[in-house]
Motif scaffolding. Structure first.
Motif, PDB file in Angstrom:
ATOM      1  N   GLN A 174       6.954   4.247  -8.898  1.00 53.07           N
ATOM      2  CA  GLN A 174       6.291   2.868  -8.240  1.00 53.07           C
ATOM      3  C   GLN A 174       6.770   1.854  -9.027  1.00 53.07           C
ATOM      4  O   GLN A 174       6.860   1.598 -10.055  1.00 53.07           O
ATOM      5  CB  GLN A 174       4.837   3.407  -8.438  1.00 53.07           C
ATOM      6  CG  GLN A 174       3.927   4.055  -7.578  1.00 53.07           C
ATOM      7  CD  GLN A 174       2.640   4.098  -7.634  1.00 53.07           C
ATOM      8  OE1 GLN A 174       2.082   3.171  -8.268  1.00 53.07           O
ATOM      9  NE2 GLN A 174       2.028   5.148  -7.138  1.00 53.07           N
ATOM     10  N   ARG A 234       2.142   2.915  -3.090  1.00 51.84           N
ATOM     11  CA  ARG A 234       1.113   3.577  -4.024  1.00 51.84           C
ATOM     12  C   ARG A 234       1.220   5.133  -3.665  1.00 51.84           C
ATOM     13  O   ARG A 234       0.937   5.818  -4.482  1.00 51.84           O
ATOM     14  CB  ARG A 234      -0.287   3.061  -3.685  1.00 51.84           C
ATOM     15  CG  ARG A 234      -0.576   1.778  -3.932  1.00 51.84           C
ATOM     16  CD  ARG A 234      -0.534   1.444  -5.304  1.00 51.84           C
ATOM     17  NE  ARG A 234      -0.395  -0.046  -5.472  1.00 51.84           N
ATOM     18  CZ  ARG A 234       0.497  -0.327  -6.662  1.00 51.84           C
ATOM     19  NH1 ARG A 234       0.936   0.420  -7.446  1.00 51.84           N
ATOM     20  NH2 ARG A 234       0.564  -1.733  -6.474  1.00 51.84           N
ATOM     21  N   SER A 235       1.802   5.416  -2.673  1.00 46.65           N
ATOM     22  CA  SER A 235       1.978   6.847  -2.209  1.00 46.65           C
ATOM     23  C   SER A 235       3.245   7.491  -3.003  1.00 46.65           C
ATOM     24  O   SER A 235       3.435   8.674  -3.117  1.00 46.65           O
ATOM     25  CB  SER A 235       1.829   7.188  -0.872  1.00 46.65           C
ATOM     26  OG  SER A 235       3.003   6.495  -0.382  1.00 46.65           O
ATOM     27  N   ASN A 265       0.679  -1.372   0.022  1.00 46.14           N
ATOM     28  CA  ASN A 265       0.079  -0.047  -0.039  1.00 46.14           C
ATOM     29  C   ASN A 265       0.745   1.299   0.151  1.00 46.14           C
ATOM     30  O   ASN A 265       0.386   2.208  -0.536  1.00 46.14           O
ATOM     31  CB  ASN A 265      -0.980   0.033   1.177  1.00 46.14           C
ATOM     32  CG  ASN A 265      -2.440   0.245   0.754  1.00 46.14           C
ATOM     33  OD1 ASN A 265      -2.487   0.473  -0.356  1.00 46.14           O
ATOM     34  ND2 ASN A 265      -3.162  -0.240   1.649  1.00 46.14           N
ATOM     35  N   ASP A 266       2.154   1.148   0.725  1.00 50.47           N
ATOM     36  CA  ASP A 266       2.990   2.342   1.069  1.00 50.47           C
ATOM     37  C   ASP A 266       3.419   2.646  -0.431  1.00 50.47           C
ATOM     38  O   ASP A 266       3.745   3.730  -0.831  1.00 50.47           O
ATOM     39  CB  ASP A 266       3.872   2.012   1.853  1.00 50.47           C
ATOM     40  CG  ASP A 266       3.464   2.350   3.402  1.00 50.47           C
ATOM     41  OD1 ASP A 266       2.245   2.932   3.538  1.00 50.47           O
ATOM     42  OD2 ASP A 266       4.336   2.132   4.280  1.00 50.47           O
TER      43      ASP A 266
END
Ligand SMILES: Nc1ncnc2c1ncn2[C@@H]1O[C@H](COP(=O)(O)OP(=O)(O)OP(=O)(O)O)[C@@H](O)[C@H]1O
Ligand SMILES: [Mg+2]
Length: 451
Positions: free
Chosen positions: A75, A68-69, A65-66
């Motif tokens: 990415q 994605r930031s 998830n991280d």
């Protein structure tokens, strides 16, 4: 070289993955910790992240998830490694955007294939991002001035309609860009944008250029050709330099616009075409009409919504944002990101009258980058002579003869230095002066020798 980050708390897995991936020519970094992985990912971009889902310090899905930031182009593709029996988690991970998963014990063959596919996927994704960015750039009107804001506003107003637009503006002021922007924001945005340079239509082939032909109208030529009007069906037809059309062409274009249909050369049936017409010119068409160079009826057909683009010298606030934007895009193109421009260099650019408008600014900045391959920051002295020379020279309104003479002398000396590519001895020689005399002269005229 493609860079892979391996995150697994089992040392044997880290070591064996590192070994086989290095052998395949990848650069590899490993860590047992999810926490550290996040730090590493923020530090530098990785192409692929091989991520164990069961980590002692963090949930692998959280790490996923991280990622994605991170900025889109940083990415990594994530390949999840699941322990025996945790296949459901792995499936969930792919639903959260992981590229694929590997099950322990890892099989060499499959691992290599998955990594290779992930690298390729990531390459395509970035390429795609780049294309999208370029497309977006081509239709973005940059600028902070009131005029630039008005231009963007007017594009918004005109885009949704089907009305004909006639864009006026000096050469290089952004007419084509505006036409493309109107198209891009219109309901026709996913259809074609076809450009016709009206100044370059061969007089003898007007018909086949515009309307195409069938049944090999030209002996030995291709059996058929689609004309410009036909190709624009459903989309936007951009008539560039519309003021430079011959009277003969004007007559044909007028008829096609009126009837919205035409018969290709050698065809028997007319074709109906639905194209939105945007025209552009750097001439004063009203004046051309008065002089009899441009058909009045055609003028009124095209001039439904006039759009005036002011020259760059009348909106100098745009120079800074435009310069920054161009440096950013050229920087990317030439692999030199983060090129800056000094504030006093911007000030100098603002004093130049920009007869070639935005295009000239763009070309000059590209030239500066090419001629100075090392610099990270553009200073005044990097800007071409041309730009320096126009400084403080406010046209011909001098109050005394003395002032006029000095301005002329300054211009003349700078021109000679420019011609001699900065070789001062040669410049002095061609001016018929002693070198030291020339320097003295330059000082009195306020010419900065270093510049
Ligand atoms: N406001 C702007 N923001 C960003 N780029 C711009 C802007 N105005 C012009 N440009 C860029 O400057 C260049 C010249 O613009 P464009 O081709 O649209 O000018 P033009 O008016 O059609 O010129 P010409 O009359 O010579 O055909 C292009 O590369 C365009 O992308
Ligand atoms: Mg143009």
């Amino acid at each position: 070289m493609n860079h892979i980050l391996v995150v697994d708390d089992e040392a044997t897995i880290r070591e064996s993955l590192e070994g086989i991936l290095r052998e395949e020519g990848y650069a590899v970094t490993t860590t047992p910790s999810g926490e550290e992985a996040v730090v590493l990912l923020r530090d530098a971009p990785y192409d692929v992240l091989l991520l164990d889902i069961l980590l002692p310090d963090r949930d692998g899905l959280d790490v996923l998830n991280d990622t994605r930031s991170l900025a889109a182009e940083n990415q990594p593709e994530v390949v999840v490694i699941s322990g025996h029996g945790s296949i459901e988690t792995a499936v969930r991970a792919t639903k959260l955007g992981a590229f694929d998963f590997l099950e322990k014990p890892l099989l060499l063959e499959r691992t290599l294939i998955v990594v290779k596919n992930a690298v390729e996927a990531r390459r395509l994704r970035n390429e795609n991002l780049e294309y999208k960015r370029q497309l977006a750039l081509e239709t973005t009107v940059t600028g902070d001035s009131v005029s630039a804001k008005a231009i963007r506003q007017q594009i918004k107003l005109m885009a949704p309609t089907n009305g004909r637009v006639l864009i006026y503006g000096e050469s290089g002021s952004g007419k084509e860009l505006i036409a493309r922007a109107i198209h891009a924001e219109s309901p026709r945005h996913d259809r074609v944008f076809v450009e016709l340079n009206c100044a370059a239509i061969p007089e003898d082939f007007i018909e086949s250029e515009l309307f195409g032909y069938r049944n090999s109208a030209i002996p030995g030529g291709p059996p058929e050709k689609r004309g410009t009007f036909e190709r624009a069906d459903g989309g936007t037809l951009f008539l560039d330099e519309v003021g430079d059309m011959s009277l003969k062409t004007q007559a044909r274009v007028l008829r096609a616009l009126d009837e919205q249909s035409f018969v290709p050369v050698g065809a028997t049936q007319p074709i109906r075409v639905d194209a939105r017409v945007i025209a552009a010119t750097n001439k004063d068409l009203e004046e051309e009409t008065a002089k009899g160079n441009f058909r009045e009826d055609l003028f009124y057909r095209l001039n439904v919504m006039p759009f005036f683009v002011p020259p760059l010298r009348e909106r100098k606030e745009d120079i800074r944002p435009l310069a920054r934007e161009f440096l950013r895009s050229f920087g990317r193109e030439y692999g030199r990101p983060h090129i800056e421009i000094a504030e006093d260099a911007v000030e100098l650019l603002k004093q130049y009258p920009w007869p070639g408008n935005v295009r000239e600014l763009k070309n000059i900045l590209e030239r500066v980058l090419i001629l100075n391959p090392q610099i990270k920051r553009i200073e005044r002295r990097h800007l071409p002579m041309l730009v320096h020379r126009r400084r403080d020279n406010h046209g011909d309104d001098f109050s005394t003869l003395q002032q006029a003479r000095e301005a002329y002398e300054r211009e003349y000396i700078l021109k000679k230095i420019d011609e001699c590519q900065g070789n001062m001895s040669r410049a002095a020689e061609s001016l018929g002066l002693e070198r030291s005399h020339m320097y003295r002269k330059m000082r009195t005229l306020g010419i900065n020798v270093r510049e």
